[in-house]
Scaffold this motif. Structure first.
Motif, PDB file in Angstrom:
ATOM      1  N   VAL A  35       0.822  -1.204   0.000  1.00  0.00           N
ATOM      2  CA  VAL A  35       0.000   0.000   0.000  1.00  0.00           C
ATOM      3  C   VAL A  35       0.861   1.261   0.000  1.00  0.00           C
ATOM      4  O   VAL A  35       0.596   2.214  -0.744  1.00  0.00           O
ATOM      5  CB  VAL A  35      -0.949  -0.004   1.221  1.00  0.00           C
ATOM      6  CG1 VAL A  35      -1.596   1.359   1.407  1.00  0.00           C
ATOM      7  CG2 VAL A  35      -2.027  -1.064   1.057  1.00  0.00           C
ATOM      8  N   LEU A  78      -6.799   2.799   2.439  1.00  0.00           N
ATOM      9  CA  LEU A  78      -6.421   1.395   2.642  1.00  0.00           C
ATOM     10  C   LEU A  78      -5.417   1.261   3.781  1.00  0.00           C
ATOM     11  O   LEU A  78      -5.456   0.278   4.539  1.00  0.00           O
ATOM     12  CB  LEU A  78      -5.834   0.825   1.354  1.00  0.00           C
ATOM     13  CG  LEU A  78      -6.808   0.700   0.178  1.00  0.00           C
ATOM     14  CD1 LEU A  78      -6.085   0.176  -1.049  1.00  0.00           C
ATOM     15  CD2 LEU A  78      -7.970  -0.227   0.535  1.00  0.00           C
ATOM     16  N   ALA A 105     -12.060   0.157   3.367  1.00  0.00           N
ATOM     17  CA  ALA A 105     -11.837  -0.304   1.999  1.00  0.00           C
ATOM     18  C   ALA A 105     -13.044   0.007   1.116  1.00  0.00           C
ATOM     19  O   ALA A 105     -12.894   0.329  -0.073  1.00  0.00           O
ATOM     20  CB  ALA A 105     -11.556  -1.810   1.992  1.00  0.00           C
ATOM     21  N   THR A 184      -7.016  -4.959   1.025  1.00  0.00           N
ATOM     22  CA  THR A 184      -5.996  -3.984   0.639  1.00  0.00           C
ATOM     23  C   THR A 184      -5.189  -4.471  -0.559  1.00  0.00           C
ATOM     24  O   THR A 184      -5.022  -3.738  -1.541  1.00  0.00           O
ATOM     25  CB  THR A 184      -5.051  -3.692   1.816  1.00  0.00           C
ATOM     26  OG1 THR A 184      -4.524  -4.920   2.336  1.00  0.00           O
ATOM     27  CG2 THR A 184      -5.794  -2.970   2.927  1.00  0.00           C
TER      28      THR A 184
END
Length: 340
Positions: A35, A78, A105, A184
Motif C-alpha cells: 500500500v 487502505l 476499503a 488492501t
C-alpha cells in the motif's frame, strides 16, 4: 454452548499444519508495504500527469491525473483500514475491529468511483463537446512512459504478493483475488492493473488525436478511462459489502473445519457449521456438534479444547470457536457450505 477463543496456545493434537493461510502477521506487513509503495508512486505520477495535462491541454492526461490522485487517496484509506482493523477487542467490540478494515476499503472504492470515474467521464464528455485543440504532445508521451514504469513497479509488487498468497492457498490467482478477505492487496492489484490499462488508453487517445487532428479521440480516451475506473470501483465495493454483511470462509476451508471437528473421537456428527470473516486475518467458527450420548461433561469440554487446537493449528486465522452440543444424525455433517 462451549466457547473457545484464541487465548489458548495451540498445540498439534494430531492436526497437520498447512501452509495456506498461515502467518497473518507476515501477510499484514507485506500488505502495508504494498500500500505504501503504491501510494507514493501514485502521488508522484499524479503531479507529473497534472503538469503534462495542463501544458498540453489533453483531456485524457487530465483524466489520468485525476485517476492517480484518486488512487493516492485510496491508498491512504487502505492504510487506515490496515491500522484501524488491528485494534484489539474491548467491551464494546468483543470480536475486535477487523470489520473496520472492510468499512475503510469500501470508502476507498467509493472514492475511486466519485473522484476518478466521475471526473474522467465528465471531463471527457466536456472535451468532446468543446473540441478545443491540444498543445504540445511530447511532454504527455514522456510522462505516460515514466508513469507506466512507476505503475508497473507497484503492480509487480502487488502481483508477487498475490502469487505468493495464491501458492500458499493452493489456488489460482483469479480465485484468490475473488475469495481473499485481504481487501488492501486486492484493491492495490486491481487499481494498478486499471492504471496500466488507463495509461495505454490515454496514449492511444493522444496518438489518434495527433494523427487525425480530431480532439474526439482524446475525449473518448478520457471517457474510457472513467468507465474502467467505474468497473474497478464496482468490483471492489461489491466485495467489501459482502465482507461487511458477514461472509463465510471459502468452501474448501469450511469442509476442512467440519472434517477436523468430526474427527474428534467422541464426536458423532457436525449438523450445523457457521463461519464468518471478522477481518482480513480473523475467522469465527460456530458449530452445533453431536457428541456421543454416554460421555461426561468433562469429556465434552476436553473434546472442545481438542477441536480448537486442531482448527487453530491448521488455520491460525481462526480466532474464536464456539461449539454447541446438540442432537444430530450420525455421519450427517454440514459440508459444502461457505463461499464457492
Amino acid at each position: 454452548m462451549i466457547g473457545v477463543t484464541s487465548e489458548r496456545t495451540p498445540g498439534l493434537a494430531g492436526a497437520e499444519a498447512l501452509d495456506v493461510p498461515g502467518a497473518p502477521e507476515e501477510a499484514e506487513s507485506e500488505s502495508i508495504g504494498t500500500v505504501i509503495l503504491a501510494g507514493a508512486a501514485n502521488l508522484a505520477i499524479a503531479i507529473a500527469k497534472l503538469a503534462a495535462g495542463l501544458f498540453s491541454g489533453s483531456s485524457a492526461m487530465l483524466s489520468e491525473a485525476a485517476h492517480s490522485f484518486a488512487d493516492t487517496i485510496t491508498e491512504i484509506f487502505l492504510y487506515v483500514a490496515l491500522v484501524r482493523g488491528k485494534q484489539p477487542a474491548d467491551e464494546q467490540h468483543p470480536f475486535g475491529h477487523g470489520k473496520e478494515s472492510f468499512v475503510w476499503a469500501f470508502i476507498a472504492a467509493l472514492f475511486t468511483f466519485v473522484g476518478g470515474a466521475g471526473f474522467s467521464i465528465y471531463h471527457g464528455i466536456t472535451a468532446i463537446v468543446a473540441d478545443e485543440p491540444s498543445g504540445e504532445f511530447l511532454w504527455s508521451y514522456l510522462v505516460l512512459a515514466i508513469s507506466f514504469v512507476a505503475e508497473g513497479t507497484s503492480f509487480l509488487r502487488a502481483q508477487r504478493q498475490v502469487a505468493g498468497e495464491s501458492r500458499r492457498w493452493g489456488v489460482s490467482r483469479s480465485r484468490f483475488l475473488r475469495l481473499t478477505p485481504d481487501t488492501t492487496v486486492k484493491a492495490v492489484y486491481f487499481e494498478d492493473s486499471a492504471a496500466l490499462v488507463g495509461l495505454v488508453l490515454a496514449a492511444l487517445g493522444l496518438i489518434l488525436t495527433e494523427m487525425t487532428g480530431d480532439e474526439l479521440w482524446d475525449g473518448i480516451a478520457s471517457v474510457a478511462i472513467g468507465v474502467l475506473l467505474f468497473l474497478v470501483a464496482a468490483i471492489l465495493a461489491r466485495s467489501n459489502v459482502s465482507l461487511l454483511v458477514g461472509r463465510s470462509v471459502p468452501r474448501r476451508i469450511h469442509n476442512q473445519i467440519a472434517e477436523d471437528i468430526a474427527s474428534i473421537p467422541i464426536v458423532v456428527a457436525v449438523p450445523t457449521l457457521l463461519t464468518m470473516q471478522l477481518g482480513p486475518d480473523e475467522i469465527l467458527v460456530a458449530a452445533k456438534v453431536d457428541f456421543v450420548d454416554e460421555v461426561s461433561g468433562g469429556e465434552i469440554e476436553q473434546a472442545s479444547d481438542d477441536a480448537e487446537v486442531r482448527l487453530r493449528t491448521r488455520y491460525p486465522a481462526i480466532r474464536y470457536v464456539f461449539l454447541d452440543p446438540t442432537r444430530g444424525t450420525a455421519g450427517r455433517s454440514h459440508v459444502d457450505g461457505g463461499v464457492e
